[in-house]
Design an enzyme around this catalytic site. Structure first.
Site, PDB file in Angstrom:
ATOM      1  N   MET A 177      18.815  84.296  55.586  1.00 34.27           N
ATOM      2  CA  MET A 177      20.231  84.064  55.825  1.00 34.27           C
ATOM      3  C   MET A 177      21.063  85.038  55.007  1.00 34.27           C
ATOM      4  O   MET A 177      20.792  85.279  53.837  1.00 34.27           O
ATOM      5  CB  MET A 177      20.601  82.624  55.495  1.00 34.27           C
ATOM      6  CG  MET A 177      20.045  81.628  56.477  1.00 34.27           C
ATOM      7  SD  MET A 177      20.763  79.987  56.271  1.00 34.27           S
ATOM      8  CE  MET A 177      19.972  79.138  57.634  1.00 34.27           C
ATOM      9  N   HIS A 194      24.133  79.776  50.530  1.00 37.92           N
ATOM     10  CA  HIS A 194      25.178  79.463  49.544  1.00 37.92           C
ATOM     11  C   HIS A 194      25.241  77.961  49.269  1.00 37.92           C
ATOM     12  O   HIS A 194      25.391  77.527  48.110  1.00 37.92           O
ATOM     13  CB  HIS A 194      26.547  79.912  50.063  1.00 37.92           C
ATOM     14  CG  HIS A 194      26.705  81.381  50.238  1.00 37.92           C
ATOM     15  ND1 HIS A 194      26.767  81.971  51.479  1.00 37.92           N
ATOM     16  CD2 HIS A 194      26.834  82.389  49.337  1.00 37.92           C
ATOM     17  CE1 HIS A 194      26.923  83.278  51.343  1.00 37.92           C
ATOM     18  NE2 HIS A 194      26.954  83.562  50.055  1.00 37.92           N
ATOM     19  N   LYS A 233      17.195  86.015  47.504  1.00 39.67           N
ATOM     20  CA  LYS A 233      17.288  87.110  48.474  1.00 39.67           C
ATOM     21  C   LYS A 233      17.785  88.377  47.787  1.00 39.67           C
ATOM     22  O   LYS A 233      17.339  89.477  48.099  1.00 39.67           O
ATOM     23  CB  LYS A 233      18.206  86.744  49.636  1.00 39.67           C
ATOM     24  CG  LYS A 233      18.286  87.849  50.696  1.00 39.67           C
ATOM     25  CD  LYS A 233      19.155  87.454  51.869  1.00 39.67           C
ATOM     26  CE  LYS A 233      20.620  87.489  51.505  1.00 39.67           C
ATOM     27  NZ  LYS A 233      21.116  88.883  51.295  1.00 39.67           N
TER      28      LYS A 233
END
Length: 283
Positions: free
Chosen positions: A185, A37, A150
């Protein structure tokens, strides 16, 4: 940095920034921030006068047996992390602000939502994603919106949404950010105990095996998928899906001639995780 909870206040803040000629960058999130993020926020900060991060766990993209209730939430932590990255506004509305009483509209993107997570999680998932993203674009009216690779299928869904509805926003997809051992992540990684955390590294190792085979010249899709599946089998992981798909329309790829998305989803311990690699064929 300001935390804003209502649509009128956010619109007023964006309008004020635009009077100075500032471009607006939007990072849509569900919170529980990690380095992935933060990378999106940094990219937005580089190129925009105003950076807005939405912080909203969107209920419409969760199914009845999914983790809406347990999804990690820590607004105070997330706000501090966003402020440290130079974010101007965190938009953290209540669900009733986004979906008021009587809300009856849903956005459905056909085709690219029919496979992978659309097939595994159900049509409601990407309908929920498309609807909330359309609302955020309408509320913020960003020049650029930033998403992580992702969630590769989500990126393709949003790109198709923007194209089909002629929305005036550029979509930037930023590379996957990984832990030192290769695990992508994810906010859901907090669900993993030590054993599951170690097991989860097989997802990227499987994708790596297929990538190495493609780089060596292998072009048969089934052979590439089988290379990844062997690694998952050795780790005791039974994927929801492991598929090679066209990197534009997600049609099935049997021979790697251009760019293809090798995507995987699997439940590892208490977490459902996703990952992907883009494989390149041709000369």
């Amino acid at each position: 940095m300001r935390i804003i909870r209502t649509i009128p206040e956010l619109r007023a803040a964006v309008a004020e920034a635009r009077t100075t000629g500032a471009s607006v960058g939007l990072v849509p999130t569900m919170g529980a921030f990690h380095e992935g993020h933060l990378t999106l926020m940094r990219e937005a900060r580089k190129s925009n006068g105003l950076v807005v991060v939405s912080l909203f766990v969107n209920p419409t993209q969760f199914g009845a047996n999914e983790d809406l209730g347990s999804y990690p939430r820590d607004e105070q932590r997330d706000a501090a992390m966003a402020e440290a990255e130079g974010v101007d506004i965190v938009f953290a509305p209540d669900a009733s602000e986004i979906y008021p009483d009587g809300f009856a509209t849903s956005i459905h993107v056909a085709g690219v939502t029919d496979v992978l997570d659309g097939a595994s999680r159900g049509a409601h998932h990407f309908d929920g994603v498309a609807t909330v993203v359309t609302k955020l674009f309408g509320i913020v009216q960003p020049d650029v919106a930033y998403f992580g690779q992702k969630d590769a299928q989500q990126v393709l869904v949003v790109r198709r949404l923007v194209r089909d509805l002629n929305l005036d926003v550029r979509i930037e997809a930023c590379p996957i950010v990984r832990e030192a051992d290769g695990l992508a992540m994810s906010s859901r990684n907090v669900y993993l105990d030590a054993d599951a955390r170690a097991q989860a590294t097989a997802l990227n190792r499987g994708l790596d095996a297929a990538s190495a085979l493609a780089e060596s010249g292998e072009r048969d899709g089934a052979t590439l998928v089988a290379a990844a599946r062997r690694v998952l089998d050795e780790a005791g992981i039974r994927p929801d899906y492991l598929e090679l798909r066209d990197n534009d329309d997600l049609s099935e790829v049997t021979r790697l001639d251009g760019e293809a998305l090798l995507a995987v989803a699997a439940r590892v311990g208490a977490a459902r995780l996703i990952d992907n690699h883009v494989l390149k064929g041709g000369a």
